[in-house]
Design a protein around this motif. Sequence first.
Motif, short mmCIF file in Angstrom:
data_model
loop_
_atom_site.label_atom_id
_atom_site.label_comp_id
_atom_site.label_asym_id
_atom_site.label_seq_id
_atom_site.Cartn_x
_atom_site.Cartn_y
_atom_site.Cartn_z
N UNK A 108 -2.91 -7.26 6.42
CA UNK A 108 -3.79 -7.06 5.26
C UNK A 108 -3.16 -6.09 4.29
N UNK A 109 -3.17 -6.45 3.01
CA UNK A 109 -2.84 -5.52 1.96
C UNK A 109 -4.13 -5.19 1.21
N UNK A 110 -4.38 -3.90 1.05
CA UNK A 110 -5.55 -3.45 0.29
C UNK A 110 -5.05 -2.90 -1.05
N UNK A 111 -5.59 -3.41 -2.13
CA UNK A 111 -5.15 -2.96 -3.45
C UNK A 111 -5.65 -1.56 -3.78
N UNK A 112 -4.75 -0.77 -4.34
CA UNK A 112 -5.15 0.52 -4.91
C UNK A 112 -5.15 0.44 -6.44
N UNK A 113 -5.18 -0.79 -6.95
CA UNK A 113 -5.18 -1.04 -8.40
C UNK A 113 -6.22 -2.12 -8.72
N UNK A 114 -7.49 -1.84 -8.42
CA UNK A 114 -8.50 -2.90 -8.53
C UNK A 114 -8.69 -3.43 -9.94
N UNK A 115 -8.31 -2.63 -10.94
CA UNK A 115 -8.52 -3.09 -12.32
C UNK A 115 -7.62 -4.28 -12.66
N UNK A 116 -6.42 -4.31 -12.07
CA UNK A 116 -5.51 -5.42 -12.34
C UNK A 116 -5.47 -6.42 -11.19
N UNK A 117 -5.70 -5.93 -9.99
CA UNK A 117 -5.61 -6.81 -8.82
C UNK A 117 -6.93 -7.54 -8.58
N UNK A 118 -7.13 -8.60 -9.34
CA UNK A 118 -8.28 -9.47 -9.11
C UNK A 118 -8.02 -10.29 -7.84
N UNK A 119 -9.05 -10.89 -7.29
CA UNK A 119 -8.81 -11.78 -6.14
C UNK A 119 -7.77 -12.86 -6.45
N UNK A 120 -7.81 -13.39 -7.66
CA UNK A 120 -6.84 -14.43 -8.04
C UNK A 120 -5.42 -13.87 -8.05
N UNK A 123 -4.33 -13.42 -4.55
CA UNK A 123 -4.05 -14.70 -3.88
C UNK A 123 -2.62 -15.15 -4.15
N UNK A 124 -2.18 -14.94 -5.37
CA UNK A 124 -0.80 -15.30 -5.71
C UNK A 124 0.17 -14.34 -5.05
N UNK A 125 -0.15 -13.07 -5.12
CA UNK A 125 0.79 -12.05 -4.65
C UNK A 125 1.08 -12.17 -3.15
N UNK A 126 0.05 -12.41 -2.35
CA UNK A 126 0.24 -12.40 -0.90
C UNK A 126 1.12 -13.55 -0.40
N UNK A 127 1.36 -14.53 -1.28
CA UNK A 127 2.22 -15.64 -0.86
C UNK A 127 3.68 -15.41 -1.20
N UNK A 128 4.02 -14.21 -1.67
CA UNK A 128 5.40 -13.93 -2.03
C UNK A 128 6.35 -14.18 -0.87
#
Length: 209
Positions: A108-120, A123-128
Amino acid sequence: MRPIAIALALPATLALTLALAACGPGATQGEAGQAGSTVISSGAAEIGGPFTLVDDTGAVVTESELEGQPTLVYFGFSYCPDVCPTALQKLGAAQERMGAAADDVQFVMVSVDPERDTPEQMATYVTNNGFPKGLRGFTGTVEQVDAIKDAYKVYAQKVPLEDSPMGYTVDHQDIIYLMGRDGELAGYFGPNQTPADIAVGVRQYLANS
Ligand code: NI
């Protein structure tokens, strides 16, 4: 000072040495280059607890997501230029080294930047490429993320970036938490620990729990 050692079965009262990482142009290279360079927390560091966030499918998630199987948890953000990708690729390599044992482990990665890290965005980022297969991304409102940062004693601080279209970066710690099947902290890994170190630590946990 010495790199952080694997601390399995860490007593809640054990002094916890956290390594700081600075992301982006604001980073001081010397600081980021040293192993476990900064002590930011000590004493009764109880890490973990209740939270409410959303995952990368937009579904509400709570601490119950971390119960039943061990989870490697990393706090970072998708716009991070170097520290987060390095840590997540290290986790991906650790997952490969674990072999079949990794089937029992959640990432699990938990975002510390919720203003930019939307669920969408998550979703893209975790597939890197190179990130753990099946990596889940959690984010939420600013208040929800502040709450889990408090619960997990996470250092993460917005830093304005002048002359950058990014606007700001986020300085944050570079620690991988191993949360046990009971949802409580079982160990942690610092920036100088290798995929092999992580794989060994997780295998030890799986063998002893
Ligand atoms: Ni980062």
